[in-house]
Design an enzyme around this catalytic site. Structure first.
Site, PDB file in Angstrom:
ATOM      1  N   GLU A  36      38.134  61.334  58.002  1.00 33.97           N
ATOM      2  CA  GLU A  36      37.136  62.401  58.202  1.00 33.97           C
ATOM      3  C   GLU A  36      35.783  61.847  58.642  1.00 33.97           C
ATOM      4  O   GLU A  36      34.887  62.617  59.017  1.00 33.97           O
ATOM      5  CB  GLU A  36      36.996  63.245  56.930  1.00 33.97           C
ATOM      6  CG  GLU A  36      36.037  62.752  55.874  1.00 33.97           C
ATOM      7  CD  GLU A  36      36.489  61.493  55.139  1.00 33.97           C
ATOM      8  OE1 GLU A  36      35.718  61.029  54.266  1.00 33.97           O
ATOM      9  OE2 GLU A  36      37.583  60.959  55.419  1.00 33.97           O
ATOM     10  N   HIS A  55      38.783  56.394  55.622  1.00 33.79           N
ATOM     11  CA  HIS A  55      38.208  57.726  55.806  1.00 33.79           C
ATOM     12  C   HIS A  55      38.454  58.292  57.213  1.00 33.79           C
ATOM     13  O   HIS A  55      37.619  58.114  58.102  1.00 33.79           O
ATOM     14  CB  HIS A  55      36.696  57.668  55.575  1.00 33.79           C
ATOM     15  CG  HIS A  55      36.283  57.467  54.160  1.00 33.79           C
ATOM     16  ND1 HIS A  55      36.010  58.524  53.321  1.00 33.79           N
ATOM     17  CD2 HIS A  55      36.096  56.339  53.432  1.00 33.79           C
ATOM     18  CE1 HIS A  55      35.647  58.067  52.130  1.00 33.79           C
ATOM     19  NE2 HIS A  55      35.704  56.733  52.171  1.00 33.79           N
ATOM     20  N   CYS A  93      40.189  58.105  49.853  1.00 31.07           N
ATOM     21  CA  CYS A  93      39.367  57.166  49.104  1.00 31.07           C
ATOM     22  C   CYS A  93      39.399  57.526  47.612  1.00 31.07           C
ATOM     23  O   CYS A  93      40.422  57.347  46.967  1.00 31.07           O
ATOM     24  CB  CYS A  93      37.947  57.129  49.667  1.00 31.07           C
ATOM     25  SG  CYS A  93      36.987  55.687  49.136  1.00 31.07           S
TER      26      CYS A  93
END
Length: 221
Positions: free
Chosen positions: A186, A184, A68
């Site tokens: 994660e 994302h 990002c």
């Protein structure tokens, strides 16, 4: 992995050394408030303060991922796409979504024909996005052509949420060891993170964890 939270100013001052690490993660967020444009201040610190450290880090067979805002940093610093090992020339960017507005949703990514160690065994990925400046653009048609020719396009959106050129969600450098993407991974490390987690068929691991497992397995070789 043993993870260390290192501020970029610690690398600049010499309090911490990039050479002590094998895997650099430039995370999401709004570095310097994005007041001069998304990721621009952070990118300038890499360009003008760590301009030798990052290429040297890459040359030692290490891994970098920018997620990002981290992707925005890598492209604006010129670290991506890194044609012919040139990690200081900006040829792509990430700008305001089209249509404009902040996008906060889950998307499905399709892995392209990439040899990046991050995506081995991954054909598609369900992950969230959260950005207002995620539209991937290129400086010229020749840059886009070269990305295809070098197979540096790693992820495409199944349904384009932000107007990115050719639905591109993530690219790598020519070594395939530097990866940047807007979504994302994660934020999908555990089964309960996914939107269907209430269905009663919740897996222990989220789909995004596979990318970090891949990175670990590659680095320990």
């Amino acid at each position: 992995f043993e993870a260390h939270d290192v501020h970029v100013n610690e690398l600049i001052s010499g309090a911490k050394k990039l050479s002590d690490y094998r895997f650099l993660v430039v995370p999401g967020g709004f570095s310097a408030g994005d007041y001069l444009g998304s990721g621009k201040v952070f990118a300038n610190k890499l360009i003008y303060k760590l301009n030798d450290d990052v290429p040297e880090f890459i040359s030692r067979e290490n891994l970098i991922i920018g997620i990002c805002n981290g992707f925005q940093v890598l492209v604006k610093a010129g670290i991506l796409p890194g044609f012919k090992g040139n990690y200081s020339q900006q040829l792509t960017s990430l700008t305001f979504n089209s249509p404009s507005g902040f996008q906060d949703r889950w998307v499905r990514l399709k892995t392209q024909d990439s040899k990046s160690p991050f995506v081995q065994g991954i054909s598609e990925l369900n992950v969230p996005i959260a950005h207002g400046e995620g539209r991937f653009i290129v400086k010229s048609p020749e840059v886009l052509e070269k990305l295809y020719e070098n197979k540096q396009i790693v992820f495409k959106y199944e349904k384009n949420p932000n107007g990115s050129t050719d639905d591109i969600a993530g690219i790598s450098d020519e070594t395939r060891r530097v990866l940047g993407l807007m979504p994302h991974p994660e934020r999908n490390l555990f089964g309960i993170n996914a939107p269907n987690s209430a269905s009663g068929k919740v897996s222990d691991e989220g789909e995004g964890l596979k990318m970090f497992r891949n990175a670990f397995e590659w680095l320990k070789k």
